[in-house]
Write a protein that holds these residues in place. Structure first.
Motif, PDB file in Angstrom:
ATOM      1  N   ARG A 285       0.864  -1.187   0.000  1.00  0.00           N
ATOM      2  CA  ARG A 285       0.000   0.000   0.000  1.00  0.00           C
ATOM      3  C   ARG A 285       0.895   1.230   0.000  1.00  0.00           C
ATOM      4  O   ARG A 285       1.814   1.335   0.812  1.00  0.00           O
ATOM      5  N   ARG A 286       0.624   2.131  -0.904  1.00  0.00           N
ATOM      6  CA  ARG A 286       1.522   3.283  -1.058  1.00  0.00           C
ATOM      7  C   ARG A 286       1.714   4.071   0.234  1.00  0.00           C
ATOM      8  O   ARG A 286       2.844   4.473   0.554  1.00  0.00           O
ATOM      9  N   PRO A 287       0.680   4.315   1.034  1.00  0.00           N
ATOM     10  CA  PRO A 287       0.920   5.059   2.285  1.00  0.00           C
ATOM     11  C   PRO A 287       1.892   4.353   3.222  1.00  0.00           C
ATOM     12  O   PRO A 287       2.550   5.012   4.038  1.00  0.00           O
ATOM     13  N   ASP A 288       1.975   3.021   3.109  1.00  0.00           N
ATOM     14  CA  ASP A 288       2.855   2.270   4.006  1.00  0.00           C
ATOM     15  C   ASP A 288       4.333   2.434   3.662  1.00  0.00           C
ATOM     16  O   ASP A 288       5.202   2.061   4.463  1.00  0.00           O
ATOM     17  N   VAL A 289       4.640   2.939   2.460  1.00  0.00           N
ATOM     18  CA  VAL A 289       6.045   3.062   2.046  1.00  0.00           C
ATOM     19  C   VAL A 289       6.387   4.521   1.744  1.00  0.00           C
ATOM     20  O   VAL A 289       7.285   4.814   0.959  1.00  0.00           O
ATOM     21  N   ALA A 290       5.676   5.429   2.403  1.00  0.00           N
ATOM     22  CA  ALA A 290       5.882   6.853   2.124  1.00  0.00           C
ATOM     23  C   ALA A 290       7.297   7.310   2.438  1.00  0.00           C
ATOM     24  O   ALA A 290       7.777   8.302   1.895  1.00  0.00           O
ATOM     25  N   GLY A 291       8.003   6.585   3.296  1.00  0.00           N
ATOM     26  CA  GLY A 291       9.349   6.990   3.660  1.00  0.00           C
ATOM     27  C   GLY A 291      10.442   6.505   2.730  1.00  0.00           C
ATOM     28  O   GLY A 291      11.624   6.815   2.961  1.00  0.00           O
ATOM     29  N   LEU A 292      10.093   5.766   1.691  1.00  0.00           N
ATOM     30  CA  LEU A 292      11.124   5.291   0.767  1.00  0.00           C
ATOM     31  C   LEU A 292      11.801   6.472   0.065  1.00  0.00           C
ATOM     32  O   LEU A 292      11.147   7.467  -0.257  1.00  0.00           O
ATOM     33  N   PRO A 293      13.090   6.366  -0.207  1.00  0.00           N
ATOM     34  CA  PRO A 293      13.764   7.449  -0.926  1.00  0.00           C
ATOM     35  C   PRO A 293      13.270   7.554  -2.357  1.00  0.00           C
ATOM     36  O   PRO A 293      12.748   6.594  -2.936  1.00  0.00           O
ATOM     37  N   ALA A 294      13.424   8.745  -2.928  1.00  0.00           N
ATOM     38  CA  ALA A 294      13.116   8.931  -4.341  1.00  0.00           C
ATOM     39  C   ALA A 294      14.166   8.195  -5.172  1.00  0.00           C
ATOM     40  O   ALA A 294      15.184   7.747  -4.662  1.00  0.00           O
ATOM     41  N   GLY A 295      13.912   8.076  -6.445  1.00  0.00           N
ATOM     42  CA  GLY A 295      14.867   7.432  -7.324  1.00  0.00           C
ATOM     43  C   GLY A 295      14.379   6.076  -7.800  1.00  0.00           C
ATOM     44  O   GLY A 295      13.314   5.587  -7.406  1.00  0.00           O
ATOM     45  N   SER A 296      15.190   5.480  -8.661  1.00  0.00           N
ATOM     46  CA  SER A 296      14.784   4.226  -9.311  1.00  0.00           C
ATOM     47  C   SER A 296      15.170   2.985  -8.520  1.00  0.00           C
ATOM     48  O   SER A 296      14.775   1.877  -8.883  1.00  0.00           O
TER      49      SER A 296
END
Length: 475
Positions: A315-326
């Motif tokens: 679920r996208r809200p659950d991984v909101a802390g992931l860094p940007a990038g590929s």
């Protein structure tokens, strides 16, 4: 000889329904041949596989192709996928090393630095590693000779840290191999040429970067819906042009006849005027045994790496802390289980658009000579991936879905001397009437290299077919 024998279109059997086989079939059809593609498995595509997770379309094999080499993009356009070609939404990648996620340095070619300031700013190397890299420009020239292992040559020039923390993860992302065994001439030919006749490889890398066009466009391209759509569209184009594709049709034997070839298909046989073998090296070796024994022996020595891809949906809200990038790469010497992670929903706009509330990422495990984890079951591979992701980027979320795709013996290795082996195989095969070989084991593992090699093999074969047949087939 009957008039029918003079006027019939030549029949070519293409063994293997991966992207090489399909590209060869299309070129043969363009040249007027009748074509039968024989694929042993139940589907076409080889290492290109479109799938889904949590209702989101994804790639379960290769996910992109080199866009600055034209053959793959040209094939996509030719089979009706031109309007679905997409560059990555972000090309910013990192390296997980020295207990942190660090930016991939700019100004490098396959990890070999040309910009020491950018290398230092990235934090990828230790102070000692940076000092060793800086001394490269002062070293006397080292000729690479006829061929040399990438790792050995670069370590001698820059020190082992450049190889272990940069070259290994980047090269491993392509070949899943070992830089200290991989041929520089075969795997990174531009770097090999840059090393010849130059005092400094640093200068050679700078020259390569400076020679690039000012607006070269994206390095890579994907396809909306997944690069796995490419073989499906190519197969449809083969059928539309009159070609036949038989899946579930392994070829058990190949024999010369008075006027061509006979292929053994279990209880049946298929006669052909010509044959293109696009199967992996071990399978091609078995088919050539007894007909071209020396070529078969060379092909039997080609080693392959196995790997697994773990695709996870959150679920996208659950991984909101992931860094940007590929995503990020992982040096093999750092003791981690995964060798890379791709943040697919960041990298591909079509994945994000298809499921804005879902975040898809994937990890890869396994390298040549480091495949113990691949003996674990799927659930264990998911756990190993999640453990490394937690340590690398602090991911604590529980996935809503997971898929493991295993590619056993999926990537051929290109050791020192590989191109000489390929030349020997091609010379011996070309001595036989109307037979050619192509595929990932010869000129490169990427889609453009496979497509280019397949088209060349098809063109060479077309030139050897009986002229009467070729003239009739082109009408």
């Amino acid at each position: 000889m009957s008039s029918e024998a003079h006027t019939r279109a030549p029949h070519v059997a293409v063994v293997g329904g991966g992207i090489s086989g399909l590209a060869a079939a299309l070129r043969l059809l363009e040249g007027g041949a009748r074509v039968t593609v024989l694929e042993g498995s139940g589907r076409v595509g080889g290492k290109l596989l479109a799938g889904e997770i949590a209702g989101v379309p994804v790639d379960l094999g290769a996910e992109s192709m080199l866009a600055r080499r034209p053959e793959g993009v040209a094939l996509a356009r030719a089979v009706g996928l031109g309007d679905r070609l997409q560059p990555p939404a972000t090309a910013t990648a990192g390296i997980w090393t020295r207990d942190g996620l660090r930016p991939l340095p700019k100004g490098q070619v396959m990890g070999v630095p040309g910009d020491l300031d950018a290398l230092a700013a990235s934090g990828v190397l230790s102070p000692d590693g940076l000092a060793a890299a800086a001394r490269e420009a002062e070293l006397p020239p080292t000729e690479p000779g006829e061929d040399v292992a990438v790792g050995a040559y670069v370590a001698e020039r820059f020190g082992p840290e450049v190889v272990d923390r940069l070259v290994e993860p980047l090269l491993g992302g392509v070949y899943a191999g070992n830089a200290y065994r991989t041929s520089m001439r075969a795997a990174v030919p531009t770097l090999f040429e840059a090393a010849r006749g130059r005092r400094s490889l640093t200068e050679g890398v700078r020259a390569l970067i400076a020679a690039a066009p000012p607006n070269p466009g994206p390095v890579f391209a994907g396809i909306e819906g997944g690069i796995g759509q490419l073989p499906l569209a190519a197969a449809a184009a083969v059928r539309a042009a009159g070609g036949e594709i038989r899946t579930g049709s392994p070829v058990a034997g190949l024999h010369r006849t008075a006027d061509g070839w006979r292929l053994d298909l279990g209880d049946a046989h298929l006669a052909a005027d010509g044959v293109v073998l696009t199967t992996p090296a071990p399978a091609t070796a078995r088919l050539l045994a007894g007909t071209a024994d020396s070529a078969a022996a060379d092909l039997a020595e080609v080693e392959y790496a196995s790997m697994a891809l773990v695709t996870l949906a959150f679920r996208r809200p659950d991984v909101a802390g992931l860094p940007a990038g590929s995503g990020f790469l992982v040096p093999p010497g750092d003791g981690r289980r995964i060798k890379a992670s791709t943040f697919a929903s960041n990298k591909w706009g079509w994945i994000a658009a298809a499921a804005p509330d879902v975040f898809v990422l994937r990890t890869s495990l396994g390298r040549h000579g480091d495949e113990d984890d691949l003996h674990r079951d799927d659930a264990d591979l998911v756990k190993l991936s999640l453990a490394d992701l937690h340590e690398a980027v602090g991911l604590d979320a529980t996935p809503i879905a997971g898929r493991v795709t295993r590619w056993d013996r999926g990537l051929p290795q290109y050791p020192v001397g590989h191109l000489d082996r390929v030349a020997r195989v091609r010379e011996r095969v070309a001595a036989l009437p109307r037979l050619r070989v192509c595929g990932a084991a010869y000129d490169g593992v990427g889609i453009p290299a496979c497509v280019g090699g397949a088209r060349r093999a098809a063109e060479e074969l077309l030139a050897t077919l009986p002229r009467g047949a070729r003239d009739a087939g082109g009408q």
